[in-house]
Design a protein around this motif. Structure first.
Motif, PDB file in Angstrom:
ATOM      1  N   MET A 119      10.335   2.138  -9.278  1.00  0.00           N
ATOM      2  CA  MET A 119       8.933   2.501  -9.420  1.00  0.00           C
ATOM      3  C   MET A 119       8.197   1.541 -10.351  1.00  0.00           C
ATOM      4  SD  MET A 119       8.475   4.800  -7.282  1.00  0.00           S
ATOM      5  CE  MET A 119       9.565   5.754  -6.232  1.00  0.00           C
ATOM      6  N   GLN A 120       8.885   1.031 -11.345  1.00  0.00           N
ATOM      7  CA  GLN A 120       8.263   0.026 -12.216  1.00  0.00           C
ATOM      8  C   GLN A 120       7.915  -1.238 -11.429  1.00  0.00           C
ATOM      9  OE1 GLN A 120      11.154  -0.413 -15.337  1.00  0.00           O
ATOM     10  NE2 GLN A 120      10.755   1.616 -16.196  1.00  0.00           N
ATOM     11  N   ALA A 121       8.824  -1.652 -10.544  1.00  0.00           N
ATOM     12  CA  ALA A 121       8.586  -2.833  -9.715  1.00  0.00           C
ATOM     13  C   ALA A 121       7.431  -2.592  -8.738  1.00  0.00           C
ATOM     14  CB  ALA A 121       9.849  -3.201  -8.946  1.00  0.00           C
ATOM     15  N   ILE A 122       7.378  -1.401  -8.189  1.00  0.00           N
ATOM     16  CA  ILE A 122       6.296  -1.058  -7.262  1.00  0.00           C
ATOM     17  C   ILE A 122       4.955  -1.058  -7.981  1.00  0.00           C
ATOM     18  CG2 ILE A 122       5.332   0.901  -5.966  1.00  0.00           C
ATOM     19  CD1 ILE A 122       8.186   1.507  -5.033  1.00  0.00           C
ATOM     20  N   ALA A 123       4.931  -0.540  -9.189  1.00  0.00           N
ATOM     21  CA  ALA A 123       3.692  -0.531  -9.970  1.00  0.00           C
ATOM     22  C   ALA A 123       3.212  -1.952 -10.251  1.00  0.00           C
ATOM     23  CB  ALA A 123       3.905   0.238 -11.274  1.00  0.00           C
ATOM     24  N   LYS A 124       4.133  -2.832 -10.614  1.00  0.00           N
ATOM     25  CA  LYS A 124       3.770  -4.222 -10.907  1.00  0.00           C
ATOM     26  C   LYS A 124       3.268  -4.958  -9.665  1.00  0.00           C
ATOM     27  CE  LYS A 124       6.949  -4.849 -14.812  1.00  0.00           C
ATOM     28  NZ  LYS A 124       8.156  -5.570 -15.317  1.00  0.00           N
ATOM     29  N   ALA A 125       3.773  -4.552  -8.493  1.00  0.00           N
ATOM     30  CA  ALA A 125       3.387  -5.224  -7.246  1.00  0.00           C
ATOM     31  C   ALA A 125       2.032  -4.760  -6.718  1.00  0.00           C
ATOM     32  CB  ALA A 125       4.456  -4.982  -6.185  1.00  0.00           C
ATOM     33  N   GLY A 126       1.454  -3.769  -7.343  1.00  0.00           N
ATOM     34  CA  GLY A 126       0.133  -3.310  -6.915  1.00  0.00           C
ATOM     35  C   GLY A 126       0.143  -2.591  -5.574  1.00  0.00           C
ATOM     36  N   ILE A 127       1.234  -1.918  -5.267  1.00  0.00           N
ATOM     37  CA  ILE A 127       1.335  -1.166  -4.009  1.00  0.00           C
ATOM     38  C   ILE A 127       0.318  -0.024  -4.019  1.00  0.00           C
ATOM     39  CG2 ILE A 127       2.843   0.287  -2.603  1.00  0.00           C
ATOM     40  CD1 ILE A 127       3.515  -2.717  -2.576  1.00  0.00           C
ATOM     41  N   GLU A 128      -0.340   0.182  -2.865  1.00  0.00           N
ATOM     42  CA  GLU A 128      -1.388   1.208  -2.781  1.00  0.00           C
ATOM     43  C   GLU A 128      -0.838   2.594  -2.437  1.00  0.00           C
ATOM     44  OE1 GLU A 128      -5.327  -0.644  -1.053  1.00  0.00           O
ATOM     45  OE2 GLU A 128      -3.598  -1.269   0.160  1.00  0.00           O
ATOM     46  N   ALA A 129       0.280   2.635  -1.730  1.00  0.00           N
ATOM     47  CA  ALA A 129       0.827   3.940  -1.323  1.00  0.00           C
ATOM     48  C   ALA A 129       2.324   3.825  -1.090  1.00  0.00           C
ATOM     49  CB  ALA A 129       0.141   4.449  -0.059  1.00  0.00           C
ATOM     50  N   ILE A 130       3.016   4.941  -1.332  1.00  0.00           N
ATOM     51  CA  ILE A 130       4.463   5.028  -1.107  1.00  0.00           C
ATOM     52  C   ILE A 130       4.738   6.198  -0.184  1.00  0.00           C
ATOM     53  CG2 ILE A 130       6.732   5.344  -2.167  1.00  0.00           C
ATOM     54  CD1 ILE A 130       5.502   4.419  -4.793  1.00  0.00           C
ATOM     55  N   VAL A 131       5.520   5.959   0.844  1.00  0.00           N
ATOM     56  CA  VAL A 131       6.084   7.049   1.631  1.00  0.00           C
ATOM     57  C   VAL A 131       7.459   7.312   1.030  1.00  0.00           C
ATOM     58  CG1 VAL A 131       6.793   7.854   3.903  1.00  0.00           C
ATOM     59  CG2 VAL A 131       4.817   6.332   3.684  1.00  0.00           C
TER      60      VAL A 131
END
Length: 370
Positions: free
Chosen positions: A207-219
């Protein structure tokens, strides 16, 4: 969660010559009343009892009351198979509302050996649909259709950077295919497709990596405890990305576990809005719930209610005075059943049930909004 003491059950107990005094029609439920799915399992059982209580108060089926026998499989496949055998030996006419792909798959040999139907398993696994399992009668839509619906909803609100995070097991792989199909249909590609271990999710680094990548949504596809861990880790990492998960997490217990991070989480649903009195099924369920001292329903309670209604409609259609397992299954094959605004149709070659899917969002009051 405390079991409902249905008003209908109390009425039935007060009538000396009613269905409660006759030989009962036994229906079994093998599911994880303890373990990771306990909250949603109890809710679905509550919904089933609500409808069975009402039918018993009206005299039952052909003068016989309906008795729901439950066994706790602890969400364990081997335990589920043993519990199904135990209920088969106790003369249940059908099983209903099993929960989880693994436990339900483990019951299949028991169903075959005992010619024992299973109605409305709470799993959308494609392995239980293709090829056709002759003793399994589905009510809900598939996991793939759910995940596809979640992705298309995200795309409809303008989201383009979507990541799939799934549990690395048959359930996750199955639903993940639906998410990919949904992305293909809206001409998008997953930014990443990540997997985690069911027993040790350890989702904080992900989740830290996803936050840094600027992802708009997670399924986010997984059991409730893993999804809760993932959402909390995502918010702790500072991300405000949308989170969509599937109906296996459509319970009040899931919302409570999320606490302050519940608001805004998207959850797919497989039946009409549980507060919509415009729908005949919901209106009927809410009326009986209020008579039993409850002011509202959860999605899982409504699913249990609908499953019980499906069982009752099949019991009513069995020919002859004596009701048996094979007669019950024969009554379902070829049947068109109106559950109240929802049409269920089965044939000898298709036990798919409903294709209905919808999305909800957890509101500030901790309820599922649509």
């Amino acid at each position: 969660m405390k079991r409902w003491v249905g008003l209908a059950a109390l009425l039935a107990a007060c009538v000396g010559t009613d269905a409660a005094s006759a030989q009962s029609l036994r229906v079994g439920m093998v599911a994880g009343f303890s373990g990771p799915a306990a909250g949603i399992v109890q809710e679905s059982a509550d919904g089933a009892r609500l409808y069975f209580d009402a039918i018993n108060a009206q005299g039952g089926i052909k003068g016989q009351g309906i008795e729901l026998l439950t066994q706790d499989d602890k969400y364990d496949p081997a335990t589920a198979a043993a519990a199904a055998k135990a209920l088969a030996s106790q003369g249940v006419l059908t099983l209903m509302l099993s929960r989880g792909t693994g436990p339900t798959e483990a019951m299949l040999p028991v169903l075959k050996d005992n010619k024992l139907p299973l109605v409305a398993p709470a799993t959308g696994a494609i392995s239980l649909r293709e090829p056709l399992q002759p003793w399994v009668y589905h009510l809900r839509a598939s996991y793939q259709r759910e995940a596809e619906r979640a992705v298309k909803h995200l795309a409809s609100i303008g989201v383009k950077r979507i990541t799939i995070v799934q549990v690395n097991d048959p359930f996750g792989n199955d639903a993940g295919k639906g998410a990919i199909k949904g992305l293909d249909d809206v001409k998008l590609r997953a930014q990443s497709h990540l997997r985690f271990d069911r027993n040790k999710p350890e989702l904080a680094p992900t989740m830290q990596a996803i936050a840094k990548a600027g992802i708009e949504a997670i399924v986010l596809i997984g059991p409730a405890y893993a999804v809760v861990e993932g959402v909390n880790a995502l918010r702790a990492a500072g991300s405000t990305a949308h989170v969509a998960t599937l109906s296996n997490n459509a319970s009040s217990d899931f919302v409570k576990q999320l606490g302050d991070n519940a608001r805004g989480v998207i959850v797919t649903q497989l039946l009409p809005y549980e507060r919509s009195t415009a729908n005949p099924l919901v209106r009927e369920a809410l009326g009986l719930a209020k008579a039993a001292g409850r002011s509202e329903l959860t999605p899982a309670q409504l699913e249990g209610f609908a499953a019980a209604k499906l069982v009752v409609e099949a019991l009513k259609r069995v020919g002859g005075k004596d009701i048996g397992r094979e007669g019950f299954a024969k009554a379902l094959d070829g049947a068109r059943i109106d559950l109240g605004g929802l049409q269920v149709h089965y044939s000898e070659k298709d036990h798919g049930g409903l294709e209905f899917t919808d999305v909800s969002i957890v509101g500030p009051d901790g309820k599922f909004w649509r």
